[in-house]
Write a protein that holds these residues in place. Structure first.
Motif, PDB file in Angstrom:
ATOM      1  N   GLN A 285      -0.810   2.062  -1.068  1.00 50.00           N
ATOM      2  CA  GLN A 285       0.207   1.452  -0.213  1.00 50.00           C
ATOM      3  C   GLN A 285       1.327   2.436   0.124  1.00 50.00           C
ATOM      4  O   GLN A 285       1.819   2.449   1.250  1.00 50.00           O
ATOM      5  CB  GLN A 285       0.794   0.203  -0.890  1.00 50.00           C
ATOM      6  N   ASN A 286       1.730   3.273  -0.830  1.00 49.43           N
ATOM      7  CA  ASN A 286       2.786   4.253  -0.548  1.00 49.43           C
ATOM      8  C   ASN A 286       2.328   5.285   0.478  1.00 49.43           C
ATOM      9  O   ASN A 286       3.103   5.682   1.350  1.00 49.43           O
ATOM     10  CB  ASN A 286       3.234   4.944  -1.829  1.00 49.43           C
TER      11      ASN A 286
ATOM     12  N   CYS B 272       0.045   4.719   2.727  1.00 48.17           N
ATOM     13  CA  CYS B 272      -0.045   3.942   3.969  1.00 48.17           C
ATOM     14  C   CYS B 272       1.340   3.799   4.602  1.00 48.17           C
ATOM     15  O   CYS B 272       1.500   3.999   5.809  1.00 48.17           O
ATOM     16  CB  CYS B 272      -0.659   2.579   3.673  1.00 48.17           C
ATOM     17  N   ASN B 273       2.340   3.456   3.797  1.00 46.87           N
ATOM     18  CA  ASN B 273       3.712   3.352   4.310  1.00 46.87           C
ATOM     19  C   ASN B 273       4.186   4.670   4.887  1.00 46.87           C
ATOM     20  O   ASN B 273       4.860   4.706   5.918  1.00 46.87           O
ATOM     21  CB  ASN B 273       4.666   2.896   3.205  1.00 46.87           C
TER      22      ASN B 273
ATOM     23  N   ALA C 280       5.350   5.429   8.890  1.00 44.18           N
ATOM     24  CA  ALA C 280       6.793   5.600   9.017  1.00 44.18           C
ATOM     25  C   ALA C 280       7.116   6.451  10.244  1.00 44.18           C
ATOM     26  O   ALA C 280       6.330   7.325  10.630  1.00 44.18           O
ATOM     27  CB  ALA C 280       7.353   6.265   7.763  1.00 44.18           C
TER      28      ALA C 280
ATOM     29  N   SER D 213       6.422  10.543  10.754  1.00 44.34           N
ATOM     30  CA  SER D 213       5.413  10.983   9.791  1.00 44.34           C
ATOM     31  C   SER D 213       4.503  12.046  10.404  1.00 44.34           C
ATOM     32  O   SER D 213       4.098  11.929  11.559  1.00 44.34           O
ATOM     33  CB  SER D 213       4.565   9.795   9.335  1.00 44.34           C
TER      34      SER D 213
ATOM     35  N   TYR E 286      10.664   9.341   0.971  1.00 44.78           N
ATOM     36  CA  TYR E 286      10.282   8.452  -0.127  1.00 44.78           C
ATOM     37  C   TYR E 286      10.449   9.177  -1.457  1.00 44.78           C
ATOM     38  O   TYR E 286       9.496   9.362  -2.200  1.00 44.78           O
ATOM     39  CB  TYR E 286       8.828   7.991   0.035  1.00 44.78           C
TER      40      TYR E 286
END
Length: 121
Positions: free
Chosen positions: A33-34, A36-37, A41, A44, A78
């Protein structure tokens, strides 16, 4: 066993995208998920098609995930994702040690040992 550096890069990429969706690295975890985020974003360096309809044998997709641009974006945007940052740094450097023919022997060994100690610790 690693057949070649591109195969190793794809294998490391696919480990992040495994069915378990979680890798535990000491006190940190890496999650699908990280990544994917990060991909979706704004700003990116990764492409959306690298997450949707993923081709697990694509050399460029794996190379982009472990690129310096992706690592920098992840670290700046992140910074709480220590597991992903560490994973991309250590194994990105390891693949670079395999592929870079201009590096000194000492640098090759240092990067290989860092990856080895990361795996056994």
């Amino acid at each position: 066993m690693i057949q070649n550096s591109k195969h190793a890069l794809k294998m490391l990429h696919n480990n992040l995208f495994s069915g378990a969706h979680l890798l535990i690295l000491g006190d940190f975890v890496t999650t699908y998920q990280n990544i994917c985020n990060m991909t979706f974003a704004p700003g990116s360096p990764l492409y959306h098609c690298d997450m949707e309809k993923l081709d697990r044998q694509d050399d460029n997709t794996a190379a982009q995930l472990f690129s310096a641009e992706a690592l920098k974006f992840l670290a700046e945007t992140y910074s709480e994702c220590c597991g992903e940052i560490t994973y991309l740094f250590v194994f990105g450097e390891f693949i670079d040690a395999i592929q870079n023919h201009k590096m000194s022997h000492v640098e090759h060994v240092t990067l290989a040992l860092r990856a080895w100690y990361f795996l056994i610790d």
